[in-house]
Write a protein that holds these residues in place. Structure first.
Motif, mmCIF file in Angstrom:
data_model
loop_
_atom_site.group_PDB
_atom_site.id
_atom_site.type_symbol
_atom_site.label_atom_id
_atom_site.label_comp_id
_atom_site.label_asym_id
_atom_site.label_seq_id
_atom_site.Cartn_x
_atom_site.Cartn_y
_atom_site.Cartn_z
ATOM 1 N N ILE A 109 0.860 -1.183 0.000
ATOM 2 C CA ILE A 109 0.000 0.000 0.000
ATOM 3 C C ILE A 109 0.897 1.234 0.000
ATOM 4 O O ILE A 109 1.852 1.321 0.774
ATOM 5 C CB ILE A 109 -0.990 -0.014 1.192
ATOM 6 N N HIS A 110 0.626 2.137 -0.929
ATOM 7 C CA HIS A 110 1.396 3.365 -1.038
ATOM 8 C C HIS A 110 0.609 4.472 -0.345
ATOM 9 O O HIS A 110 -0.468 4.843 -0.793
ATOM 10 C CB HIS A 110 1.619 3.688 -2.524
ATOM 11 N N VAL A 111 1.148 4.936 0.779
ATOM 12 C CA VAL A 111 0.433 5.925 1.576
ATOM 13 C C VAL A 111 1.103 7.287 1.425
ATOM 14 O O VAL A 111 2.293 7.423 1.689
ATOM 15 C CB VAL A 111 0.402 5.520 3.072
ATOM 16 N N VAL A 112 0.354 8.268 0.967
ATOM 17 C CA VAL A 112 0.887 9.619 0.804
ATOM 18 C C VAL A 112 0.135 10.546 1.752
ATOM 19 O O VAL A 112 -1.088 10.710 1.652
ATOM 20 C CB VAL A 112 0.722 10.118 -0.644
ATOM 21 N N ILE A 113 0.881 11.130 2.694
ATOM 22 C CA ILE A 113 0.274 12.043 3.670
ATOM 23 C C ILE A 113 0.855 13.433 3.418
ATOM 24 O O ILE A 113 2.068 13.598 3.326
ATOM 25 C CB ILE A 113 0.568 11.545 5.102
ATOM 26 N N PHE A 114 -0.012 14.417 3.299
ATOM 27 C CA PHE A 114 0.450 15.747 2.886
ATOM 28 C C PHE A 114 0.942 16.610 4.043
ATOM 29 O O PHE A 114 1.708 17.534 3.851
ATOM 30 C CB PHE A 114 -0.666 16.471 2.128
ATOM 31 N N SER A 115 0.465 16.337 5.250
ATOM 32 C CA SER A 115 0.872 17.181 6.371
ATOM 33 C C SER A 115 1.930 16.470 7.218
ATOM 34 O O SER A 115 1.769 15.303 7.584
ATOM 35 C CB SER A 115 -0.370 17.505 7.210
ATOM 36 N N PRO A 116 3.039 17.177 7.547
ATOM 37 C CA PRO A 116 4.105 16.527 8.300
ATOM 38 C C PRO A 116 3.747 16.298 9.771
ATOM 39 O O PRO A 116 4.307 15.429 10.423
ATOM 40 C CB PRO A 116 5.280 17.515 8.181
ATOM 41 N N GLY A 117 2.793 17.058 10.311
ATOM 42 C CA GLY A 117 2.530 17.001 11.755
ATOM 43 C C GLY A 117 1.635 15.854 12.173
ATOM 44 O O GLY A 117 0.932 15.261 11.354
ATOM 45 N N ASP A 118 1.670 15.523 13.473
ATOM 46 C CA ASP A 118 0.748 14.497 13.964
ATOM 47 C C ASP A 118 0.045 14.961 15.237
ATOM 48 O O ASP A 118 -0.377 14.155 16.052
ATOM 49 C CB ASP A 118 1.462 13.146 14.173
ATOM 50 N N GLN A 119 -0.049 16.306 15.388
ATOM 51 C CA GLN A 119 -0.726 16.800 16.576
ATOM 52 C C GLN A 119 -2.220 16.520 16.458
ATOM 53 O O GLN A 119 -2.851 16.882 15.459
ATOM 54 C CB GLN A 119 -0.471 18.293 16.739
ATOM 55 N N LEU A 120 -2.738 15.833 17.488
ATOM 56 C CA LEU A 120 -4.140 15.449 17.447
ATOM 57 C C LEU A 120 -4.966 16.515 18.139
ATOM 58 O O LEU A 120 -4.745 16.835 19.295
ATOM 59 C CB LEU A 120 -4.309 14.102 18.166
ATOM 60 N N VAL A 124 -9.082 18.345 13.310
ATOM 61 C CA VAL A 124 -7.999 17.906 12.431
ATOM 62 C C VAL A 124 -8.613 17.252 11.174
ATOM 63 O O VAL A 124 -9.688 16.657 11.253
ATOM 64 C CB VAL A 124 -7.060 16.939 13.219
ATOM 65 N N ASP A 125 -7.968 17.440 10.035
ATOM 66 C CA ASP A 125 -8.509 16.905 8.774
ATOM 67 C C ASP A 125 -8.398 15.381 8.770
ATOM 68 O O ASP A 125 -7.308 14.827 8.858
ATOM 69 C CB ASP A 125 -7.714 17.485 7.598
ATOM 70 N N GLU A 126 -9.533 14.688 8.695
ATOM 71 C CA GLU A 126 -9.533 13.222 8.765
ATOM 72 C C GLU A 126 -9.987 12.590 7.446
ATOM 73 O O GLU A 126 -10.406 11.449 7.412
ATOM 74 C CB GLU A 126 -10.452 12.753 9.895
ATOM 75 N N SER A 127 -9.906 13.363 6.371
ATOM 76 C CA SER A 127 -10.371 12.823 5.095
ATOM 77 C C SER A 127 -9.307 11.915 4.482
ATOM 78 O O SER A 127 -8.126 11.997 4.839
ATOM 79 C CB SER A 127 -10.685 13.974 4.134
ATOM 80 N N THR A 187 -3.727 14.172 6.738
ATOM 81 C CA THR A 187 -3.018 13.895 7.989
ATOM 82 C C THR A 187 -2.930 12.389 8.213
ATOM 83 O O THR A 187 -3.650 11.608 7.584
ATOM 84 C CB THR A 187 -3.768 14.485 9.205
ATOM 85 N N VAL A 188 -2.067 12.003 9.151
ATOM 86 C CA VAL A 188 -1.926 10.582 9.469
ATOM 87 C C VAL A 188 -3.246 10.020 10.013
ATOM 88 O O VAL A 188 -3.541 8.838 9.840
ATOM 89 C CB VAL A 188 -0.750 10.345 10.458
ATOM 90 N N TYR A 189 -4.073 10.890 10.612
ATOM 91 C CA TYR A 189 -5.332 10.394 11.177
ATOM 92 C C TYR A 189 -6.323 10.010 10.078
ATOM 93 O O TYR A 189 -7.063 9.039 10.213
ATOM 94 C CB TYR A 189 -5.904 11.416 12.178
ATOM 95 N N GLY A 190 -6.294 10.745 8.977
ATOM 96 C CA GLY A 190 -7.106 10.354 7.823
ATOM 97 C C GLY A 190 -6.602 9.026 7.274
ATOM 98 O O GLY A 190 -7.381 8.139 6.919
ATOM 99 N N PRO A 201 -15.053 11.437 8.067
ATOM 100 C CA PRO A 201 -16.128 11.202 9.031
ATOM 101 C C PRO A 201 -17.229 12.246 8.885
ATOM 102 O O PRO A 201 -16.963 13.416 8.607
ATOM 103 C CB PRO A 201 -15.412 11.329 10.377
ATOM 104 N N ARG A 202 -18.438 11.777 9.033
ATOM 105 C CA ARG A 202 -19.594 12.630 8.766
ATOM 106 C C ARG A 202 -19.769 13.733 9.814
ATOM 107 O O ARG A 202 -20.255 14.799 9.528
ATOM 108 C CB ARG A 202 -20.831 11.735 8.746
ATOM 109 N N PHE A 203 -19.393 13.433 11.043
ATOM 110 C CA PHE A 203 -19.546 14.410 12.127
ATOM 111 C C PHE A 203 -18.173 14.717 12.708
ATOM 112 O O PHE A 203 -17.326 13.828 12.792
ATOM 113 C CB PHE A 203 -20.450 13.849 13.232
ATOM 114 N N SER A 204 -17.973 15.982 13.130
ATOM 115 C CA SER A 204 -16.647 16.318 13.633
ATOM 116 C C SER A 204 -16.457 15.801 15.063
ATOM 117 O O SER A 204 -15.347 15.549 15.494
ATOM 118 C CB SER A 204 -16.413 17.817 13.565
ATOM 119 N N TYR A 205 -17.552 15.601 15.798
ATOM 120 C CA TYR A 205 -17.458 15.081 17.168
ATOM 121 C C TYR A 205 -18.061 13.682 17.166
ATOM 122 O O TYR A 205 -19.250 13.511 16.938
ATOM 123 C CB TYR A 205 -18.245 15.999 18.104
#
Ligand SMILES: *[C@@H]1O[C@H](CO)[C@@H](O)[C@H](O)[C@H]1NC(C)=O
Ligand SMILES: *[C@@H]1O[C@H](CO)[C@@H](O)[C@H](O)[C@H]1NC(C)=O
Ligand SMILES: *[C@@H]1O[C@H](CO)[C@@H](O)[C@H](O)[C@H]1NC(C)=O
Length: 282
Positions: free
Chosen positions: A97-108, A112-115, A135-138, A172-176
């Motif tokens: 799997i080739h994973v490309v993450i655009f943001s260097p940070g991992d502050q949760l 935070v963008d989870e798309s 982000t890594v969370y997406g 995710p459909r809801f932010s919370y």
């Protein structure tokens, strides 16, 4: 209603129907925002690997690597994957799997963008899956969704991905999205702790293992962190104190936890910190 808005309504109704149909057939949960699928089938190579070429995120704390390992564990369901792929056409074998993450940070943090966008196989690298995220969370959500596309075939003993090519665009459909644990009004001693496990019944086909004893469970038995990831949640709401009890140690008010049900039914300050640490996946 103007013509334009009527037209939009028709489009929305149409999309609603398309998604509803998918829910029945796909068993992807939570259901992604946008999905398209094909009719072919590919197979995962036994040494399926993580490739992060071109990613701005360096994964210093191993969040992505751990997520990748966890994803493979979930897919294998503790089976030994030793099927013989030598008779399968090479163009149907997926090496990684080739994973490309655009943001260097991992502050949760909240918001935070989870798309993520998931393509199986990758149009540019057909022997890889392509996963991209801000982000890594997406990316973790993308791995979670990918695990649900994979299927261990008990007859051939290989992991296959049916219905390729897949294109999934999701966030995710809801932010919370929270899990509420109300332990304050509960006299069960330490109802959350390090070995805390959540028995969940939800529309998912697979069985999850925590330790070898639980291999055959129909209902997944998983840890708190896995639970929050699996449900793509981002908030743990721990309702720890209530009128009935105050079981938490407060260093600045040392008598407060005298309000616990009993001396042993208490959380130390560090117990609480450990649970927060676990849920953050550290
Ligand atoms: C895999 O199958 C091929 C024939 O299809 C056979 O030649 C080869 O020895 C098998 N490999 C293993 C490791 O069983
Ligand atoms: C707490 O538990 C008691 C006894 O089980 C019950 O009467 C009470 O309504 C509960 N309180 C809340 C806030 O749930
Ligand atoms: C942790 O919680 C589980 C489930 O409530 C309980 O069975 C277990 O005894 C607890 N472990 C400790 C060390 O308190």
């Amino acid at each position: 209603m103007g013509l334009k808005s009527a037209w939009l309504l028709v489009v929305f109704l149409f999309l609603g129907v398309a998604v509803a149909e998918n829910v029945d057939k796909l068993n992807i949960w939570p259901m992604p925002k946008w999905v398209s699928k094909g009719h072919k089938r590919v197979y995962l190579s036994p040494d399926f690997e993580l490739d992060t070429d071109g990613s701005k995120y360096s994964d210093g704390s191993g969040i992505l690597k751990d997520g990748f390992t966890r994803m493979l564990d979930v897919v294998k369901v503790a089976h030994v994957v030793d099927g013989n792929l030598s008779s399968v056409d090479k163009s149907f074998i997926i090496k990684g799997i080739h994973v490309v993450i655009f943001s260097p940070g991992d502050q949760l943090q909240y918001g935070v963008d989870e798309s993520y966008k998931l393509l199986v196989p990758s149009p540019e690298m057909p022997d890889h899956v392509h996963l991209e995220a801000q982000t890594v969370y997406g990316a973790l959500h993308g791995l979670q969704t990918f695990s649900q596309l994979c299927h261990f075939n008990l007859r051939t003993k290989v992991i296959e991905v049916p219905m390729v090519p897949w294109t999934i665009i999701d966030q995710p459909r809801f932010s919370y999205r929270g899990l509420l644990i109300a332990s304050g009004n509960n006299s069960d001693s330490c109802s959350i702790n390090k070995t805390w496990r959540w028995d969940v019944d939800f529309p998912c086909r697979r069985c999850y293992k925590v330790d070898k004893k639980l291999l055959k469970c129909k209902t997944p038995v998983i840890g708190l962190y896995e639970f929050t990831l699996l449900h793509m949640q981002n908030v743990l709401h721990w309702h720890i104190v209530d009128t009935q009890s105050f079981p938490l140690e407060m260093p600045s008010y040392p008598k407060l936890w005298d309000g616990a049900y009993s001396v042993s039914e208490r959380y130390t300050f560090s117990d609480a910190a450990e649970i927060v640490r676990q849920v953050a996946g550290q």
